[in-house]
Design a protein around this motif. Sequence first.
Motif, PDB file in Angstrom:
ATOM      1  N   GLN A  68       0.614  -1.467   0.123  1.00  0.00           N
ATOM      2  CA  GLN A  68      -0.394   0.000   0.073  1.00  0.00           C
ATOM      3  C   GLN A  68       0.682   1.168   0.007  1.00  0.00           C
ATOM      4  O   GLN A  68       2.022   1.409   0.580  1.00  0.00           O
ATOM      5  N   GLN A  69       0.003   1.988   0.177  1.00  0.00           N
ATOM      6  CA  GLN A  69       0.869   3.774  -0.625  1.00  0.00           C
ATOM      7  C   GLN A  69       0.421   4.640   0.689  1.00  0.00           C
ATOM      8  O   GLN A  69       1.638   5.834   0.604  1.00  0.00           O
ATOM      9  N   GLY A  70       0.090   3.562   1.531  1.00  0.00           N
ATOM     10  CA  GLY A  70       0.136   4.629   3.039  1.00  0.00           C
ATOM     11  C   GLY A  70      -0.814   6.113   2.578  1.00  0.00           C
ATOM     12  O   GLY A  70      -1.618   5.939   1.677  1.00  0.00           O
ATOM     13  N   GLY A  71      -1.154   6.735   3.751  1.00  0.00           N
ATOM     14  CA  GLY A  71      -2.262   8.082   3.617  1.00  0.00           C
ATOM     15  C   GLY A  71      -2.256   8.549   5.594  1.00  0.00           C
ATOM     16  O   GLY A  71      -2.000   8.343   6.030  1.00  0.00           O
ATOM     17  N   TRP A  72      -3.758   8.996   4.709  1.00  0.00           N
ATOM     18  CA  TRP A  72      -3.865  10.538   5.967  1.00  0.00           C
ATOM     19  C   TRP A  72      -5.100   9.421   6.967  1.00  0.00           C
ATOM     20  O   TRP A  72      -6.145   9.592   6.338  1.00  0.00           O
ATOM     21  N   LEU A  73      -4.927   9.360   8.165  1.00  0.00           N
ATOM     22  CA  LEU A  73      -6.670   9.373   8.782  1.00  0.00           C
ATOM     23  C   LEU A  73      -7.273  11.166   9.727  1.00  0.00           C
ATOM     24  O   LEU A  73      -6.133  11.577  10.426  1.00  0.00           O
ATOM     25  N   VAL A  74      -8.085  11.212   9.055  1.00  0.00           N
ATOM     26  CA  VAL A  74      -8.139  12.709   9.171  1.00  0.00           C
ATOM     27  C   VAL A  74      -9.514  13.386  10.450  1.00  0.00           C
ATOM     28  O   VAL A  74     -10.158  12.998   9.933  1.00  0.00           O
ATOM     29  N   HIS A  75      -9.111  13.401  11.524  1.00  0.00           N
ATOM     30  CA  HIS A  75     -10.151  14.122  11.907  1.00  0.00           C
ATOM     31  C   HIS A  75     -10.779  15.368  11.446  1.00  0.00           C
ATOM     32  O   HIS A  75      -9.974  16.060  11.600  1.00  0.00           O
ATOM     33  N   LYS A  76     -12.460  15.077  11.566  1.00  0.00           N
ATOM     34  CA  LYS A  76     -12.895  15.905  10.555  1.00  0.00           C
ATOM     35  C   LYS A  76     -13.174  17.667  11.881  1.00  0.00           C
ATOM     36  O   LYS A  76     -13.245  18.558  11.243  1.00  0.00           O
ATOM     37  N   ALA A  77     -12.850  17.726  13.649  1.00  0.00           N
ATOM     38  CA  ALA A  77     -13.143  18.756  13.685  1.00  0.00           C
ATOM     39  C   ALA A  77     -11.581  20.000  12.938  1.00  0.00           C
ATOM     40  O   ALA A  77     -10.595  19.226  12.774  1.00  0.00           O
ATOM     41  N   MET A  78     -12.086  20.741  13.029  1.00  0.00           N
ATOM     42  CA  MET A  78     -10.908  22.691  12.868  1.00  0.00           C
ATOM     43  C   MET A  78     -10.102  22.866  14.201  1.00  0.00           C
ATOM     44  O   MET A  78     -10.983  22.757  14.981  1.00  0.00           O
ATOM     45  N   LEU A  79      -8.900  23.200  14.418  1.00  0.00           N
ATOM     46  CA  LEU A  79      -8.590  23.045  14.714  1.00  0.00           C
ATOM     47  C   LEU A  79      -7.669  24.284  15.613  1.00  0.00           C
ATOM     48  O   LEU A  79      -7.085  24.542  14.245  1.00  0.00           O
ATOM     49  N   GLN A  80      -7.017  25.314  15.834  1.00  0.00           N
ATOM     50  CA  GLN A  80      -6.391  26.143  16.264  1.00  0.00           C
ATOM     51  C   GLN A  80      -5.083  25.933  17.057  1.00  0.00           C
ATOM     52  O   GLN A  80      -4.206  25.104  16.836  1.00  0.00           O
ATOM     53  N   ASP A  81      -5.358  25.916  18.967  1.00  0.00           N
ATOM     54  CA  ASP A  81      -3.805  25.838  19.487  1.00  0.00           C
ATOM     55  C   ASP A  81      -5.213  24.426  20.502  1.00  0.00           C
ATOM     56  O   ASP A  81      -6.274  25.262  21.113  1.00  0.00           O
ATOM     57  N   PHE A  82      -4.076  23.382  21.259  1.00  0.00           N
ATOM     58  CA  PHE A  82      -4.512  22.351  21.637  1.00  0.00           C
ATOM     59  C   PHE A  82      -3.405  22.179  21.752  1.00  0.00           C
ATOM     60  O   PHE A  82      -2.171  22.118  22.065  1.00  0.00           O
ATOM     61  N   ARG A  83      -3.364  20.784  22.806  1.00  0.00           N
ATOM     62  CA  ARG A  83      -2.160  20.260  23.934  1.00  0.00           C
ATOM     63  C   ARG A  83      -3.265  18.842  23.505  1.00  0.00           C
ATOM     64  O   ARG A  83      -4.456  18.668  23.505  1.00  0.00           O
ATOM     65  N   LEU A  84      -2.224  17.934  23.003  1.00  0.00           N
ATOM     66  CA  LEU A  84      -2.411  16.355  22.368  1.00  0.00           C
ATOM     67  C   LEU A  84      -1.623  15.407  23.105  1.00  0.00           C
ATOM     68  O   LEU A  84      -0.027  15.691  24.087  1.00  0.00           O
ATOM     69  N   GLU A  85      -2.302  14.240  23.689  1.00  0.00           N
ATOM     70  CA  GLU A  85      -1.573  13.068  24.997  1.00  0.00           C
ATOM     71  C   GLU A  85      -2.331  12.120  24.045  1.00  0.00           C
ATOM     72  O   GLU A  85      -3.566  11.627  23.530  1.00  0.00           O
TER      73      GLU A  85
END
Length: 401
Positions: A68-85
């Motif tokens: 396979q070629q790979g790709g992206w799983l994109v979350h539909k929420a639009m974000l500006q500033d955030f913290r991710l864990e």
Amino acid sequence: MRTTIYFLMLSFLFCWACQSGQQQAPTLPTGQWHELLANYDAADWEKRGDFEVKPEQGELILANNGQQQGGWLVHKAMLQDFRLETEFRADPLVNGGIALRMQQPPPVYEVNLLNDADQQNPTGSIVDLARAKWLDSLDTRNWNQLAVEVKGDHLVVWINGEKVCETHDRKSTSGHLALEGPKQGGEVRLRQLRLMPLEPVEVVGPSLEERALAHQAPLVPLFDGSSFEGWEKVGQAKWSIEDSVLHGYSGKEGGFLATRQSYGDFYLKLKFKIAFEDNSGIFIRRPPAEAVNPNTSLECNIYDFNGLAHPYSTGSIVGYARAFRGLVDYDEWNEMEIFALGDHVVLRINGRKSAEAHVAAAHQHEGQICLQAGIKVFDPEKGPSDIYFKDILLKDLSQLK
């Protein structure tokens, strides 16, 4: 006829409403943690590309069968500033990543997940913007913790609780979170993925580098080209001057040439020439009479060698930020720029940002600037080092607010 048109219009509006409902992005309120995998909902994500997505008991597996070629799983929420864990693990040498504020592939900001210490962008790097420090304890075959904070133009990455890189950049102010489907065979696994949107920070005014360069204070020569006036020798290295060039020879023990005056906030620009595997550096904010080392001073490194996972190559801020490789033309003149204002320090090599960090309070005091002629600490059997400096200019930024 009118009845037919009426029903056609109703059908069109109904289909449009259904389609709009399907495309509506999820809302993630500010100041709250949102678990994105515990109750994985495929409707909140959009798969772009050729790879496998497999939710499994609270984990999300992103896999490539080798064809396979790979790709992206994109979350539909639009974000500006955030913290991710999140927690992650991956098969050896599988290249995954997490995109921040992505509008469309390729992402502007990607936190790389690649378990190879000697790559330009090892695990934790913000690809091609900030190279992560390498953690000897990191093994992506086991579970590791990843945290990312995006506030205004400031991006910071931690792995297993240790800050590994940061940068300031303004190319993208909003976009989507996206998880990379591997480009080659293997799996990347994520669990406990949660995100907290933050109140957006407005980015105003120029960057540190722009402010420093525009500041009206003059650029003052620290080296007059013919004498050691304003400098003092520290250690056993030998220093000489020829054709307006400073030459440092480390001998067997090495040493420094230090300014007699102390500086705290400044812009320093100089040119250096060095051979591959010779050791040098610029130590800044060294308290007078104390030992010159990364504990007492900030070391802006000039040292490259062939060892695997070189901890801090030329252009790095030792202990804080690791530079990309290939920035130096060996045996030719190169330019280093150091921007130091309070806790914020930026290095550039030949016009490219090589490292950036917000340093600890222990490194925010005034101190001397020390030029190093160092021994080859990783392979002393290869003999002494030679380093050449010229055109050493400094702008005082103490009045820059």
